[in-house]
Design a protein around this motif. Structure first.
Motif, PDB file in Angstrom:
ATOM      1  N   ASP A 137      -8.789  -0.282   7.543  1.00 38.79           N
ATOM      2  CA  ASP A 137      -7.673  -1.073   7.014  1.00 38.79           C
ATOM      3  C   ASP A 137      -6.522  -0.216   6.504  1.00 38.79           C
ATOM      4  OD1 ASP A 137      -9.212  -3.271   7.547  1.00 38.79           O
ATOM      5  OD2 ASP A 137      -9.974  -3.460   5.491  1.00 38.79           O
ATOM      6  N   VAL A 138      -6.672   1.113   6.570  1.00 36.01           N
ATOM      7  CA  VAL A 138      -5.631   1.995   6.011  1.00 36.01           C
ATOM      8  C   VAL A 138      -4.273   1.829   6.722  1.00 36.01           C
ATOM      9  CG1 VAL A 138      -4.950   4.423   5.734  1.00 36.01           C
ATOM     10  CG2 VAL A 138      -7.211   3.660   4.985  1.00 36.01           C
ATOM     11  N   PRO A 139      -4.227   1.782   8.072  1.00 34.47           N
ATOM     12  CA  PRO A 139      -2.904   1.638   8.707  1.00 34.47           C
ATOM     13  C   PRO A 139      -2.167   0.382   8.247  1.00 34.47           C
ATOM     14  CG  PRO A 139      -4.554   2.226  10.355  1.00 34.47           C
ATOM     15  CD  PRO A 139      -5.300   1.921   9.087  1.00 34.47           C
ATOM     16  N   ALA A 140      -2.873  -0.728   8.136  1.00 35.25           N
ATOM     17  CA  ALA A 140      -2.220  -1.973   7.709  1.00 35.25           C
ATOM     18  C   ALA A 140      -1.725  -1.856   6.274  1.00 35.25           C
ATOM     19  CB  ALA A 140      -3.195  -3.145   7.840  1.00 35.25           C
ATOM     20  N   ALA A 141      -2.505  -1.195   5.414  1.00 36.50           N
ATOM     21  CA  ALA A 141      -2.084  -1.045   4.018  1.00 36.50           C
ATOM     22  C   ALA A 141      -0.830  -0.180   3.925  1.00 36.50           C
ATOM     23  CB  ALA A 141      -3.223  -0.429   3.201  1.00 36.50           C
ATOM     24  N   ILE A 142      -0.816   0.932   4.672  1.00 34.28           N
ATOM     25  CA  ILE A 142       0.366   1.809   4.626  1.00 34.28           C
ATOM     26  C   ILE A 142       1.570   1.097   5.258  1.00 34.28           C
ATOM     27  CG2 ILE A 142       1.339   3.983   5.465  1.00 34.28           C
ATOM     28  CD1 ILE A 142      -1.375   5.265   5.101  1.00 34.28           C
ATOM     29  N   GLU A 143       1.335   0.332   6.297  1.00 35.99           N
ATOM     30  CA  GLU A 143       2.442  -0.427   6.890  1.00 35.99           C
ATOM     31  C   GLU A 143       3.044  -1.379   5.856  1.00 35.99           C
ATOM     32  OE1 GLU A 143       1.471  -2.999  10.178  1.00 35.99           O
ATOM     33  OE2 GLU A 143       3.580  -3.565  10.479  1.00 35.99           O
ATOM     34  N   ARG A 144       2.201  -2.072   5.101  1.00 42.21           N
ATOM     35  CA  ARG A 144       2.728  -2.995   4.083  1.00 42.21           C
ATOM     36  C   ARG A 144       3.532  -2.244   3.027  1.00 42.21           C
ATOM     37  NH1 ARG A 144      -2.369  -5.747   4.970  1.00 42.21           N
ATOM     38  NH2 ARG A 144      -3.411  -4.416   3.451  1.00 42.21           N
ATOM     39  N   LEU A 145       3.032  -1.094   2.614  1.00 34.51           N
ATOM     40  CA  LEU A 145       3.741  -0.310   1.598  1.00 34.51           C
ATOM     41  C   LEU A 145       5.102   0.162   2.121  1.00 34.51           C
ATOM     42  CD1 LEU A 145       3.714   1.237  -1.147  1.00 34.51           C
ATOM     43  CD2 LEU A 145       2.626   3.134   0.065  1.00 34.51           C
ATOM     44  N   LEU A 146       5.121   0.696   3.341  1.00 33.05           N
ATOM     45  CA  LEU A 146       6.373   1.243   3.870  1.00 33.05           C
ATOM     46  C   LEU A 146       7.357   0.128   4.254  1.00 33.05           C
ATOM     47  CD1 LEU A 146       5.060   4.288   5.945  1.00 33.05           C
ATOM     48  CD2 LEU A 146       5.866   4.199   3.578  1.00 33.05           C
ATOM     49  N   ARG A 147       6.839  -1.008   4.665  1.00 38.90           N
ATOM     50  CA  ARG A 147       7.745  -2.132   4.947  1.00 38.90           C
ATOM     51  C   ARG A 147       8.337  -2.662   3.635  1.00 38.90           C
ATOM     52  NH1 ARG A 147       8.551  -3.243   9.860  1.00 38.90           N
ATOM     53  NH2 ARG A 147       6.970  -2.830  11.461  1.00 38.90           N
ATOM     54  N   SER A 148       7.587  -2.614   2.559  1.00 36.19           N
ATOM     55  CA  SER A 148       8.130  -3.011   1.251  1.00 36.19           C
ATOM     56  C   SER A 148       9.274  -2.076   0.881  1.00 36.19           C
ATOM     57  CB  SER A 148       7.045  -2.951   0.172  1.00 36.19           C
ATOM     58  OG  SER A 148       5.988  -3.812   0.493  1.00 36.19           O
ATOM     59  N   TYR A 149       9.071  -0.788   1.149  1.00 37.71           N
ATOM     60  CA  TYR A 149      10.153   0.164   0.892  1.00 37.71           C
ATOM     61  C   TYR A 149      11.388  -0.187   1.734  1.00 37.71           C
ATOM     62  CZ  TYR A 149      13.006   4.258   1.771  1.00 37.71           C
ATOM     63  OH  TYR A 149      14.082   5.089   1.967  1.00 37.71           O
TER      64      TYR A 149
END
Ligand code: SF4
Length: 198
Positions: A137-149
């Motif tokens: 699930d790490v790629p999806a979590a990092i995607e959410r973080l970077l899309r929030s940015y």
């Protein structure tokens, strides 16, 4: 984060060489994910490792390149297979530390997130922000973080400034996609090998 230097290439042949390097997987125009990725040895060769790191990191970079093409920030993305931190996750923008987590009754590789580390003029230790998820699930979590940015950044605000402007709770919510309680980091009960527990 490693460079291969090829010298004495005539200028007119440089693009041909770049094409050939790209064709064998040595990307010359690498994404910020590929340029900034670091992984320690992991279970493949390290007897202290909790998680597999090298193949995981290659997969993570490819996933992020697909999920957020053209991401416009430098990003130090460090993966380390245990608290010893040979992958130096404490000085990464996003540093993840190998753990195990029980999923459907089975122990699987998982990662605990530290965010906002840096070296140089704005040196700081990454903040353990209380979020852990299975490796898958790490790629999806990092995607959410970077899309929030990308969605919420202020004018000219870089990634590092964005991380420091937000609390641990908010960064955790960006990663999880919703507000979640902090989990403990599962630190070792005694000194870890080599005594470099963060
Ligand atoms: S951080 Fe841990 S798993 Fe990675 S190389 Fe160092 S001791 Fe091994």
């Amino acid at each position: 984060m490693q460079n291969l230097l090829i010298v004495n290439v005539p200028k007119q042949k440089a693009s041909l060489l770049a094409d050939e390097l790209n064709s064998i997987g040595l990307r010359v125009d690498a994404s910020s994910f590929r340029r900034g990725a670091v992984a320690c040895t992991g279970t493949e060769f390290c007897k202290l490792a909790i998680t597999e790191t090298k193949a995981f990191s290659r997969w993570l970079v490819e996933e992020l390149e697909e999920r957020i093409p053209g991401f416009d920030q430098h990003l130090k993305l460090h993966v380390t297979g245990c608290p010893n931190s040979c992958g130096q996750h404490w000085i990464a923008d996003i540093g993840i530390e190998g753990k195990k987590q029980r999923v459907d009754g089975e122990m699987v590789d998982a990662y605990y997130f530290c965010v906002g580390g840096a070296v140089g003029q704005f040196a700081s230790i990454a903040r353990p922000i209380g979020y852990r998820c299975p490796a898958a699930d790490v790629p999806a979590a990092i995607e959410r973080l970077l899309r929030s940015y990308l969605d919420l950044r202020q004018s000219h605000e870089n990634l590092r400034q964005f991380f420091s402007r937000h609390s641990d709770e908010m960064l955790r919510a960006f990663l999880a996609g919703q507000e979640v309680e902090a989990i403990t980091r599962d630190v070792a009960s005694g000194p870890v090998p080599r005594g470099v527990e963060g």
